[in-house]
Design a protein around this motif. Sequence first.
Motif, short mmCIF file in Angstrom:
data_model
loop_
_atom_site.label_atom_id
_atom_site.label_comp_id
_atom_site.label_asym_id
_atom_site.label_seq_id
_atom_site.Cartn_x
_atom_site.Cartn_y
_atom_site.Cartn_z
N VAL A 54 8.82 56.62 33.89
CA VAL A 54 7.80 56.31 32.89
C VAL A 54 7.98 57.16 31.64
O VAL A 54 7.87 56.68 30.52
N VAL A 55 8.28 58.45 31.83
CA VAL A 55 8.48 59.34 30.68
C VAL A 55 9.67 58.88 29.85
O VAL A 55 9.63 58.89 28.61
N LEU A 56 10.73 58.43 30.51
CA LEU A 56 11.88 57.92 29.79
C LEU A 56 11.53 56.65 29.01
O LEU A 56 12.09 56.39 27.94
N ARG A 57 10.58 55.87 29.53
CA ARG A 57 10.19 54.62 28.87
C ARG A 57 9.07 54.82 27.86
O ARG A 57 8.59 53.84 27.27
N LEU A 58 8.67 56.05 27.61
CA LEU A 58 7.54 56.31 26.73
C LEU A 58 7.70 55.67 25.34
O LEU A 58 6.71 55.21 24.77
N PRO A 59 8.92 55.59 24.78
CA PRO A 59 9.04 54.91 23.48
C PRO A 59 8.67 53.43 23.52
O PRO A 59 8.29 52.86 22.50
N LEU A 107 22.35 48.40 33.70
CA LEU A 107 21.78 47.73 32.53
C LEU A 107 20.30 47.36 32.72
O LEU A 107 19.62 47.10 31.72
N VAL A 108 19.82 47.32 33.95
CA VAL A 108 18.46 46.83 34.20
C VAL A 108 17.44 47.60 33.37
O VAL A 108 16.64 47.02 32.64
N GLU A 109 17.45 48.93 33.49
CA GLU A 109 16.44 49.72 32.78
C GLU A 109 16.66 49.67 31.27
O GLU A 109 15.71 49.53 30.50
N HIS A 110 17.92 49.74 30.83
CA HIS A 110 18.20 49.69 29.38
C HIS A 110 17.73 48.36 28.79
O HIS A 110 17.20 48.32 27.68
N THR A 111 17.94 47.28 29.54
CA THR A 111 17.55 45.97 29.03
C THR A 111 16.04 45.85 28.87
O THR A 111 15.55 45.34 27.87
N THR A 112 15.30 46.36 29.86
CA THR A 112 13.84 46.31 29.78
C THR A 112 13.33 47.08 28.57
O THR A 112 12.48 46.60 27.81
#
Length: 319
Positions: free
Chosen positions: A145-150, A73-78
């Motif tokens: 980072v690419v996954l977090r681009l949105p 959940l850490v990355e999804h939550t951020t």
Amino acid sequence: MFDERLLSRLDLNLLVALDALLTEKNVTRAAARLQLSQPSLSASLGKLRRHFNDQLLARRGNAYELTPLAVRLVEHTTVALDAARRVFESQSRWDPSESEREFIIHCSDYSLATIAPRVMRIAHRQAPHVRLHFVPSTPETMDEVVLRLPSIDGLLLPHGVISQMPHLDVMRDDWVAIAAAGNERVTGGLTMDVMSASPWVFTYRTRSAFTSVGRQVEMLGVNPWVEAVVESFVLLPLFVEHSDSLAIIQRHLAPIAQRMGEVQVLELPFEAVPVLNALWWHPVHETDPEHRWLRQVFAAARIGFGDEEDGADAALRGG
């Protein structure tokens, strides 16, 4: 399909509490971070545990550890929290001179040292309260980072790393070599023979992380003896000075390199593949007026296109 009735019953404050708990891994510290009482945050943790049917924080001796679900959940939550902030920060009318918006841009130290200061100066002349958060990126973090681009505002990268995303070309550059000011091997200039006989300091040298010019050197038949790998373009002069080593950097970094260390700048004995760096962003930002303004700032700050000084001056004047 997700039940929208379930979403309507969720408390967005629980997302804030979840992010703090997963980050701090401690109820007391998370409560202090959110400026809440410990009982209040403990109540939120209880609701989260019931929702996920998972402990999330599991006691191990005197400390807590994240459960396997919590780790996922850490990355999804951020990402979700960043997206929620953007939703509620959006305004029907946006005035740069009044905004306190924070823009997040991931980039290499090369971009930090070259275009980032220009972007800051142009942006703050128009929007003195806007915050620019430049985050250093590495090959190891690039997939993340690419996954977090949105949920971020942009990524400064050369062409060929990612594709099928909107972008704006902002830096055109080529390559030069640097050597210690007293390096006698390069007294007559840099030759292929000198390159073959010299030790090197490289920035990246793995199958997935390398510079185009580093790969080109090897394709030209030079098998460099790499005595150090330093994953930073800006720090290379500190490793080259007072040694026989050579390194290759972008030309726009050369003046900075000479200020940082006692090094000389040398032309390469072959025609190196040039570099074209771009600001990349997710299509979700395409029609955002705030992001459109940011892109205009980067366009005015661009380097290596011949007209960048005129563009920067016009932007500083508000043109």
